[in-house]
Design a protein around this motif. Structure first.
Motif, PDB file in Angstrom:
ATOM      1  N   GLN A 142     -18.823  14.662  14.644  1.00  0.00           N
ATOM      2  CA  GLN A 142     -19.828  13.585  15.195  1.00  0.00           C
ATOM      3  C   GLN A 142     -21.077  14.190  15.642  1.00  0.00           C
ATOM      4  O   GLN A 142     -22.202  13.792  15.599  1.00  0.00           O
ATOM      5  N   THR A 143     -20.721  15.663  16.299  1.00  0.00           N
ATOM      6  CA  THR A 143     -21.882  16.425  17.039  1.00  0.00           C
ATOM      7  C   THR A 143     -22.978  16.611  15.904  1.00  0.00           C
ATOM      8  O   THR A 143     -24.116  16.642  15.972  1.00  0.00           O
ATOM      9  N   ASP A 203     -12.849  15.773  15.011  1.00  0.00           N
ATOM     10  CA  ASP A 203     -13.709  14.694  14.777  1.00  0.00           C
ATOM     11  C   ASP A 203     -14.964  14.706  15.725  1.00  0.00           C
ATOM     12  O   ASP A 203     -16.092  14.256  15.477  1.00  0.00           O
ATOM     13  N   TRP A 204     -14.851  15.703  16.955  1.00  0.00           N
ATOM     14  CA  TRP A 204     -15.975  15.846  17.661  1.00  0.00           C
ATOM     15  C   TRP A 204     -16.867  16.550  17.112  1.00  0.00           C
ATOM     16  O   TRP A 204     -18.214  16.438  17.230  1.00  0.00           O
ATOM     17  N   GLU A 262     -20.199  12.566  10.199  1.00  0.00           N
ATOM     18  CA  GLU A 262     -18.975  11.833  10.235  1.00  0.00           C
ATOM     19  C   GLU A 262     -18.514  11.038   8.929  1.00  0.00           C
ATOM     20  O   GLU A 262     -17.588  11.101   8.450  1.00  0.00           O
TER      21      GLU A 262
END
Lengths: 282, 273
Positions: A129-130, A125-126, A134
């Motif tokens: 997102q980064t 997820d991280w 997403e």
């Protein structure tokens, strides 16, 4: 602290007669944004392969000299040990994605490392997102544009939380705006997270703005190593055929015709700033 | 892109698609066993019909009909061969005293051949329901969790992933070779096959090059780092899966019971033709 250090690195591929790398001695410090450039076939890709042990473990061949990455001697550690510290992103985005949808691809490295499921979920997820993808989570790779695919490839590497990220011409299959996006993502990783970046690139106009260390290779040797400004402004760079940024080239041409700008610009922004000053002065 | 269209999975969400592939596969196997147990028409018709609701709930009628149409030729062959051979040596078929000469006997022969054909169709039907409603990544996951070595599962999903890529590449190469004057649709059968060699060679060379790059990427992402790799996804059997498995077991038990203890009369006898 040096993240990557090589001393007298010399390498010959098993099928090759000529040395692909010859006496390469470089030091890359933690947190640097390094641009590695030089004409095709000069050994840039081979040098990148050394950073995570693909050379010599995957390709075989004869490696002499010394190379250590994040304190690990490459010759003594396997590729998967090095992969925890060094992430490689390759040229062709299509061949770096092999799962049926994005999320699974990003999880692949962590699954291989045997990371527990909850932790994988968090890191995937991280990473998505980064890199700002997403919304692509459930998509199949063949539905994505080249730029999106390359961002997925970066996310795949990022999820493994490496200290160093090595990108081998990540934008050569992309259009300028896609390339720009990739550079922005990389520069953010470098600035915000302190990840050391080694970027192999021909499009120096776009890339040089982010970099603070430039290496130029030619015929297996590192011929120039230093600050972007001094490297791009050197005569050698132009003679080898490095695509010197247009702003730098402009200042050189102006100097030849007798206009001294006082400073050497690297980006077009800088160039316009300096030119404005000069015009005002006259 | 048309070459591989049939291989591309269409993602739809339906209760059938959401079932666990393992439960569905168990169901398919049960259908297979039951179909082999019987050679009378009546139970095979029942088998054919009880799978129909699955097709409609999943909303894959069109694809399903297409796959049955694909099996049509083989089905006709099976019918004809069975009919001819049963006519030549009708021994063992219920209600026929050789030689075959009366109308009821012909009907019997017809029913027998038709039943054997329907058995084939039922097998096709259940497998196509399975493959039409199971996404390749679900299937890969199911393989992984059934303790199939990860290398095989990986090879399977990667192969599926690269189907559209190779199809596109084949198209590009075809266009490039045509632009250089290659004529694909000329000559006799052998010549036409040989025409494809200039397309196959670059396609194969590229595929090998691609596989090398893939291997590099896999190595760079810690392939083979641990003996026991983890997985982000888990398949868990849910209520509907258990229901399907229970129903399959029930059907199997029932079918075995009928096969052993109840004589199934031919349809011709039931309808008193």
């Amino acid at each position: 602290m040096a993240v990557i250090e090589t001393k007298g690195l010399t390498y010959t591929y098993p099928s090759g007669k000529k040395r692909t790398l010859e006496d390469v001695s470089i030091t890359i410090e933690k947190g640097e944004f390094v641009v590695l450039t030089g004409p095709s076939g000069c050994g840039k890709t081979t040098l990148c392969r050394c950073f995570n042990g693909l050379v010599p473990h995957f390709y075989g061949g004869k490696l002499e000299g010394d190379i250590s990455v994040t304190g690990l001697r490459v010759s003594e550690h396997s590729i998967h040990e090095l992969a925890r510290h060094v992430g490689l992103v390759f040229q062709n985005p299509e061949n770096q994605l092999f799962a049926l949808f994005v999320e699974k691809d990003v999880a692949f490295g962590l699954e291989n490392l045997g990371v527990p499921r909850d932790e994988i979920r968090k890191r995937v997820d991280w990473a998505l997102q980064t890199t700002g993808i997403e919304n692509l989570r459930e998509r199949a790779p063949h539905e994505l544009s080249g730029g999106q695919q390359q961002r997925v490839a970066i996310a795949c590497v990022l999820a493994m939380q490496p200290d160093v990220m090595v990108l081998d011409e990540p934008t050569s299959f992309l259009d300028p705006s896609g390339a720009q996006k990739i550079f922005e993502v990389i520069s953010e990783l470098n600035k915000e997270m302190g990840i050391t970046v080694v970027l192999v690139e021909h499009r120096l106009d776009l890339a040089s703005r982010y970099s603070n260390h430039v290496l130029v290779m030619n015929e297996g040797r590192v011929v120039l190593d230093g600050e972007p400004r001094e490297v791009f402004n050197s005569e050698t760079a132009r003679l080898i055929g490095v695509g010197v940024p247009k702003a730098t080239r402009l200042s050189q041409v102006l100097e030849e015709s007798g206009v001294d700008l006082g400073r050497v610009p690297v980006t077009s922004g800088e160039a316009s700033h300096i030119l404005k000053e000069v015009l005002r002065r006259d | 892109m048309s070459v591989f269209d049939g291989l591309r999975f269409r993602m739809v969400s339906s209760p059938i698609h959401r079932l666990d592939p393992r439960a569905k596969f168990f169901f398919v196997c049960v259908m297979f066993v039951i179909a082999v147990l019987f050679n009378q028409l009546l139970p095979l018709i029942v088998l054919f019909l009880i799978q129909m609701p699955l097709v409609f709930v999943a909303g894959v009628q069109r694809e399903w009909i297409r796959s049955l149409r694909g099996a049509l030729f083989l089905a006709v062959m099976i019918f004809v061969i069975n009919f001819v051979f049963a006519y030549l040596s009708p021994g063992g078929i219920q209600g026929i005293e050789p030689p075959v000469d009366t109308l009821p006997e012909y009907l019997m022969l017809f029913e027998n051949s038709f039943a054997l054909t329907l058995r084939f169709v039922v097998l096709i039907e259940s497998f196509s329901v399975f493959f039409l409603t199971t996404s390749p990544d679900h299937l890969g996951l199911a393989l992984e969790q059934s303790h199939v070595p990860y290398e095989f599962c990986f090879a399977f999903t990667t192969a599926v992933r690269f189907v559209p890529v190779l199809a596109e590449e084949a198209q590009t190469i075809m266009d490039a070779q045509k632009a250089r004057g290659l004529e694909l649709e000329r000559g006799n059968f052998i010549k036409r096959i040989r025409n494809y060699i200039p397309i196959l060679i670059p396609l194969i060379v590229n595929a090998i090059r691609r596989s090398l790059e893939l291997a590099e990427t896999m190595e760079s992402r810690a392939w083979g780092a641990t003996e026991k790799r983890t997985n982000l996804y888990v398949l868990r059997l849910k209520k509907p899966d258990y229901v399907l498995v229970m129903m399959s077991i029930l059907m199997l038990v029932l079918a075995v019971y009928v096969r052993l203890f109840l004589p199934v009369p031919p349809l011709v006898v039931i309808l008193q033709i």
